[in-house]
Enzyme design. Sequence first.
Site, PDB file in Angstrom:
ATOM      1  N   CYS A  17       8.422   1.254 -11.039  1.00 43.53           N
ATOM      2  CA  CYS A  17       8.229   2.258 -11.903  1.00 43.53           C
ATOM      3  C   CYS A  17       6.671   2.140 -12.390  1.00 43.53           C
ATOM      4  O   CYS A  17       6.151   0.988 -11.858  1.00 43.53           O
ATOM      5  CB  CYS A  17       8.953   1.537 -13.394  1.00 43.53           C
ATOM      6  SG  CYS A  17      10.767   1.814 -13.014  1.00 43.53           S
ATOM      7  N   GLY A  43       7.571   6.148  -9.032  1.00 40.55           N
ATOM      8  CA  GLY A  43       8.987   6.326  -9.535  1.00 40.55           C
ATOM      9  C   GLY A  43       9.044   7.959  -9.650  1.00 40.55           C
ATOM     10  O   GLY A  43       8.267   8.708 -10.273  1.00 40.55           O
ATOM     11  N   GLY A 118       9.549  -3.370 -13.577  1.00 38.56           N
ATOM     12  CA  GLY A 118       9.862  -4.762 -13.033  1.00 38.56           C
ATOM     13  C   GLY A 118      11.307  -4.881 -13.089  1.00 38.56           C
ATOM     14  O   GLY A 118      12.342  -3.987 -13.092  1.00 38.56           O
ATOM     15  N   TYR A 257       2.032  -1.384   0.520  1.00 40.78           N
ATOM     16  CA  TYR A 257       2.830  -0.244   0.301  1.00 40.78           C
ATOM     17  C   TYR A 257       2.738   0.457  -1.013  1.00 40.78           C
ATOM     18  O   TYR A 257       2.792   1.923  -0.738  1.00 40.78           O
ATOM     19  CB  TYR A 257       4.277  -0.525   1.137  1.00 40.78           C
ATOM     20  CG  TYR A 257       5.194   0.485   0.715  1.00 40.78           C
ATOM     21  CD1 TYR A 257       5.092   1.384   1.406  1.00 40.78           C
ATOM     22  CD2 TYR A 257       6.250   0.376  -0.140  1.00 40.78           C
ATOM     23  CE1 TYR A 257       6.299   2.490   1.383  1.00 40.78           C
ATOM     24  CE2 TYR A 257       7.355   1.236  -0.063  1.00 40.78           C
ATOM     25  CZ  TYR A 257       7.215   2.558   0.423  1.00 40.78           C
ATOM     26  OH  TYR A 257       8.180   3.269   0.304  1.00 40.78           O
ATOM     27  N   SER A 298       1.064   6.116   3.591  1.00 41.29           N
ATOM     28  CA  SER A 298       0.777   4.818   3.209  1.00 41.29           C
ATOM     29  C   SER A 298       0.062   3.842   4.297  1.00 41.29           C
ATOM     30  O   SER A 298      -0.724   3.019   4.100  1.00 41.29           O
ATOM     31  CB  SER A 298       2.003   3.847   2.594  1.00 41.29           C
ATOM     32  OG  SER A 298       2.858   4.056   3.607  1.00 41.29           O
ATOM     33  N   ASP A 360       2.427   1.266  11.201  1.00 40.63           N
ATOM     34  CA  ASP A 360       3.463   1.526   9.919  1.00 40.63           C
ATOM     35  C   ASP A 360       3.073   0.217   9.161  1.00 40.63           C
ATOM     36  O   ASP A 360       2.818  -0.772   9.573  1.00 40.63           O
ATOM     37  CB  ASP A 360       4.744   1.636  10.255  1.00 40.63           C
ATOM     38  CG  ASP A 360       5.720   2.460   9.176  1.00 40.63           C
ATOM     39  OD1 ASP A 360       4.837   2.617   8.032  1.00 40.63           O
ATOM     40  OD2 ASP A 360       6.754   3.125   9.475  1.00 40.63           O
ATOM     41  N   ASP A 361       3.618   0.327   7.802  1.00 40.88           N
ATOM     42  CA  ASP A 361       3.181  -0.889   6.786  1.00 40.88           C
ATOM     43  C   ASP A 361       4.467  -1.811   6.780  1.00 40.88           C
ATOM     44  O   ASP A 361       4.089  -3.094   6.688  1.00 40.88           O
ATOM     45  CB  ASP A 361       3.043  -0.224   5.469  1.00 40.88           C
ATOM     46  CG  ASP A 361       4.049   0.900   5.145  1.00 40.88           C
ATOM     47  OD1 ASP A 361       5.185   0.588   5.302  1.00 40.88           O
ATOM     48  OD2 ASP A 361       3.681   1.780   4.574  1.00 40.88           O
ATOM     49  N   CYS A 397      13.864  -8.435  -2.344  1.00 45.49           N
ATOM     50  CA  CYS A 397      13.073  -8.732  -3.481  1.00 45.49           C
ATOM     51  C   CYS A 397      13.773  -8.602  -4.738  1.00 45.49           C
ATOM     52  O   CYS A 397      14.607  -7.868  -4.940  1.00 45.49           O
ATOM     53  CB  CYS A 397      11.940  -7.458  -3.640  1.00 45.49           C
ATOM     54  SG  CYS A 397      10.895  -7.604  -4.964  1.00 45.49           S
ATOM     55  N   CYS A 451       2.667 -13.452  -4.155  1.00 46.27           N
ATOM     56  CA  CYS A 451       4.179 -13.436  -3.714  1.00 46.27           C
ATOM     57  C   CYS A 451       4.429 -12.745  -2.431  1.00 46.27           C
ATOM     58  O   CYS A 451       3.847 -11.808  -2.166  1.00 46.27           O
ATOM     59  CB  CYS A 451       4.805 -12.649  -4.689  1.00 46.27           C
ATOM     60  SG  CYS A 451       6.750 -12.792  -4.354  1.00 46.27           S
ATOM     61  N   CYS A 454       9.509 -11.804   0.252  1.00 51.18           N
ATOM     62  CA  CYS A 454      10.318 -10.887   1.243  1.00 51.18           C
ATOM     63  C   CYS A 454      10.029 -11.140   2.650  1.00 51.18           C
ATOM     64  O   CYS A 454      10.865 -10.881   3.273  1.00 51.18           O
ATOM     65  CB  CYS A 454      10.192  -9.435   0.750  1.00 51.18           C
ATOM     66  SG  CYS A 454       8.651  -8.932   0.664  1.00 51.18           S
TER      67      CYS A 454
END
Length: 481
Positions: A17, A43, A118, A257, A298, A360-361, A397, A451, A454
Amino acid sequence: MGDAVGEGIFDDWHEECGVFGVWHHRNAAVVTNYALYALQHRGQESAGIAVVDGAHMRHHRGMGLVSEVFSADDIAALPGHAAAGHVRYSTTGSSTLANAQPQIFAFRQGNLAIAHNGNLINAEQLHSELEQQGSIFQSTSDTEVVAHLIARAGSADFIESVRTSMSSIQGGYAMVLLTNERLIALRDPNGLRPMALGQLDGAFVVASETCAFDTIGATFVRDIEPGELLVIDDAGLRSERFASPQRKALCTFEYIYFARPDSDIDGINVHMLRKQLGRVLARSCPAEADLVIGVPDSSISAAMGYAEESGIPYEIGLIKNRYIGRTFIQPSQQQRQSGVALKFNAVRKVMEGKRVVLVDDSIVRGTTSARLVSLVRSAGATAVHMRISSPPVTHPCFYGIDTSDRTKLIAAQLSVPGIQQLIGADTLGYLTEEQLLSAFGVTDMQHHSFCNACFTGRYPTALYQSMEKDMLEKTRKLVLR
Ligand code: SF4
């Protein structure tokens, strides 16, 4: 993004968001409306603005894009000197107007608007405890949990109530709270989600990304610190802490991303970082090829970096149709698939007879990558070397990004050669965790401020048992029907 972010994997990841807040500006709703346009990539399911004029709080929310939710009349009907705005993709809670933000609450100290980016990983536990104590919930969004905690904190001092409430919340979040007396902005103790402070015509503004500041003509002041609570009112700005700083763990996927390339997050420009990822990728996963293309939008920056480093010419080989809705908003798989065909086309004259590096990302489920490889081949490419500017995504995530569960993450199920076979590429190369972090300048793999969970499964916070997406909705759906 604008539409910049991450269509390369658009059927697999959902953004989180975007939040925005402004205090003491004569056109608070107008400024917020423009800022939400700049944050639209974060979003597209719903948008909302709440304003205060010193006496009243008004709001307008709706489903869809900012341009669809707000007419000029809607903005004109939001007079006030302060505002909180939000664009939403659901992480916890379903996509309904009841879950659109800012959510508005009336309690004994007045009205409160909350705009939240979040995910609260202990929302279910807190929700249950609050229900047992008599709370009644109107939505399935975990934002409402925050409001109940504040209302029940019991202090006559609102800031103290916020501080107390936030100390019981776990997760990754950036939040804006608006009352008639003040605007509050805060960022989780690990700094997982970004939030920055700016100034506009003497007013303070806060936003998920700095691209919103550029759009409204605001000046960037600084990033909000992990665990920091900023109080902005007529007396000015003051900084407090609601939590002692934890290990900083800014989401690397914001750079890879989610964020717009023109945003700077914690001092690092997103476009420049993506280019650096592409350069590292070119060194670690070279390819014998005639041209490099990136998946719009992206992955363009990473593809440019790959091309610069490798000396292989960069070309525009995939064109995105910008005039159809973002396909992942549509609910069914069938709709998503036809959306992919509508969304991209390959430039045959560029690809024909060429060996192509397709950058690609990330790869999440693999279905989009397979379709893109097939599209490039059918445009005449003689070889497709897929290069991914991040490590394999092996874990979900829990901090506000709606990823699939592990069973749907292709890298949790297959080896790299298995994925290569599945997507039909001639070769496939990813970054390693070390290579990813090297692009940020990290040299000590044990002590850094990002972080990567993932990719590694090493989450920066304690996890809770029931952290599935829609967990609240599943347990409450009978009540809400
Ligand atoms: S788990 Fe991945 S997507 Fe989620 S916050 Fe960490 S790096 Fe970002």
